[in-house]
Scaffold this active site. Structure first.
Site, PDB file in Angstrom:
ATOM      1  N   ILE A  15     -29.799  27.438  55.057  1.00  0.00           N
ATOM      2  CA  ILE A  15     -29.229  26.201  54.504  1.00  0.00           C
ATOM      3  C   ILE A  15     -29.040  26.338  52.993  1.00  0.00           C
ATOM      4  CG2 ILE A  15     -29.581  23.706  54.229  1.00  0.00           C
ATOM      5  CD1 ILE A  15     -29.071  24.609  57.173  1.00  0.00           C
ATOM      6  N   CYS A 144     -29.814  19.094  61.725  1.00  0.00           N
ATOM      7  CA  CYS A 144     -28.466  19.386  62.239  1.00  0.00           C
ATOM      8  C   CYS A 144     -28.136  18.540  63.463  1.00  0.00           C
ATOM      9  CB  CYS A 144     -28.352  20.870  62.568  1.00  0.00           C
ATOM     10  SG  CYS A 144     -29.786  21.526  63.466  1.00  0.00           S
ATOM     11  N   GLY A 199     -34.274  10.925  69.196  1.00  0.00           N
ATOM     12  CA  GLY A 199     -33.894   9.504  69.192  1.00  0.00           C
ATOM     13  C   GLY A 199     -34.542   8.766  68.025  1.00  0.00           C
ATOM     14  N   HIS A 224     -25.505  24.320  68.781  1.00  0.00           N
ATOM     15  CA  HIS A 224     -26.080  23.393  69.757  1.00  0.00           C
ATOM     16  C   HIS A 224     -24.927  22.765  70.544  1.00  0.00           C
ATOM     17  CE1 HIS A 224     -29.828  23.459  67.468  1.00  0.00           C
ATOM     18  NE2 HIS A 224     -29.275  22.881  66.424  1.00  0.00           N
TER      19      HIS A 224
END
Ligand code: NAD
Length: 351
Positions: A15, A144, A199, A224
């Site tokens: 990153i 991400c 979540g 992903h």
């Protein structure tokens, strides 16, 4: 123009090196330097790019850098003193340790998604809550996966209202250079207990969204994949939904004729486009997968490039925290332009 914001990168891996390059593309920011723990090929490239290299622990590292022929500009503490803001891109959990240094030197810092929300107290996604970062000393750019979810959910909630989301994250096992992670030959429920933490992490940015998530890890390093299901308050057509999402430059709707059938094709597309490091910073949604039934239940697939989707968010977060730009829409527009992001129209892409 006002003075440029002086940005320091503490941690220069997957990153950090991308954030440093993105900072270099902004006309309202300047890069003070990057901090490395040891010399390696990433430090070599940073030096070739002209970035000042500071050592995380000079007592240990100085002789190693010297032996490698790389000169050190000082300690990371000296780098931090020179900066207006620090982007901490150290490994998960180390950011929390580094916070003590930022507090000691009274400097603002951005943490990444590997840190807990409580480390910063404010979690950030540019479209969803830019204003909440204005003037803050510590902010965390969410992970991400959470960034990908927040972009999508913010757009759909704004247009139609969301009753409830269920999302399945099919996660890459590790980054392409990460030889210590896996699995090599398994599908791993991660975490096994349900629902997953993703979540609640979305709720640090969008607290009112009802969301349940699950995640598995797969033997892949590229991206992903999210399967997202939600019930909307309204019942738009699939064409409406596609038109809504196309208004967001950080969301790409991939038309069927491009024949992009997998995450491998998405990354290959990035290579073909000549994107730096083949980065696909946008959510990549398969247009064909978008479906809405008569009761407003929506389904879609989106691919998320874990190495790069948080980069534009870090740039916007710098502007918000330092107050150099108080209008989130203006900051995002500038970031998108400088990083070459834009609503997906294949005929408008420049190669
Ligand atoms: P990385 O391991 O690729 O890079 C971290 C760098 O920090 C390494 O070069 C390491 O040597 C250096 N470092 C170690 N200790 C340090 C210290 N005390 N001070 C400064 N630097 C130090 O890690 P990464 O993948 O870039 O992840 C950084 C952060 O970003 C983590 O919080 C991670 O969860 C988050 N993140 C990672 C991804 C991803 O897919 N890689 C995506 C989004 C967010």
């Amino acid at each position: 123009m006002a003075d440029k914001i002086k940005v320091a990168l503490n941690g220069y891996g997957t990153i950090g090196k991308r954030v440093a390059d993105a900072v270099m593309r902004q006309d309202d920011m300047t890069l003070v330097g990057i901090a490395k723990t040891k010399p390696d090929y990433e430090a070599y490239v940073a030096a070739k790019k002209g970035y000042a290299i500071y050592a995380v622990d000079p007592a240990k590292a100085e002789s190693k850098f010297k032996a490698a022929g790389l000169s050190i500009a000082g300690s990371n503490e000296e780098m931090i003193k020179k900066a207006d803001i620090i982007v901490d891109c150290a490994p998960e959990g180390i950011g929390e340790e580094n916070k003590k240094l930022y507090e000691k030197l009274n400097k603002p810092a951005i943490f990444q998604g590997g840190e807990e929300h409580e480390v910063a107290g404010t979690s950030f996604n540019a479209a969803a809550n830019y204003d909440q970062a204005i003037g803050k000393q510590f902010v965390r750019v969410v992970s991400c996966n959470t960034t990908g979810l927040c972009r999508l959910l913010y757009a759909l909630d704004k247009a139609y209202g969301i009753k409830k989301v269920r999302a399945t994250m099919m996660r890459r096992g590790g980054d392409p250079n990460d030889i210590k992670r896996g699995p090599i030959n398994a599908i791993v429920p991660d975490p096994i207990h349900l629902p997953s933490h993703h979540g609640p992490d979305v709720n640090t940015v969008l607290p009112h969204i009802k969301i349940d998530t699950v995640a598995v890890k797969l033997p892949t390093t590229l991206m992903h994949m999210h399967y997202v299901n939600m019930n909307l308050n309204k019942t738009p057509s699939r064409e409406d939904v596609i038109a809504t999402l196309k208004q967001y430059p950080r969301i790409w709707l991939i038309p069927p004729w491009l024949n992009i059938k997998s995450t491998a094709d998405v990354i290959e597309f990035g290579r073909e486009l000549g994107r730096p490091r083949n980065d696909m910073m946008e959510n990549v949604i398969w247009e064909e997968s978008v479906s809405v039934d008569k009761e407003g239940e929506l389904n879609l697939f989106q691919a998320i490039h874990q190495e790069s989707d948080v980069i534009p968010e870090n740039i916007d977060c710098i502007r918000a925290m330092t107050g150099i730009e108080k209008d989130g829409a203006k900051s995002m527009e500038k970031t998108n332009k400088t990083l070459g992001l834009g609503s997906f129209n294949p005929w408008k892409l420049s190669l």
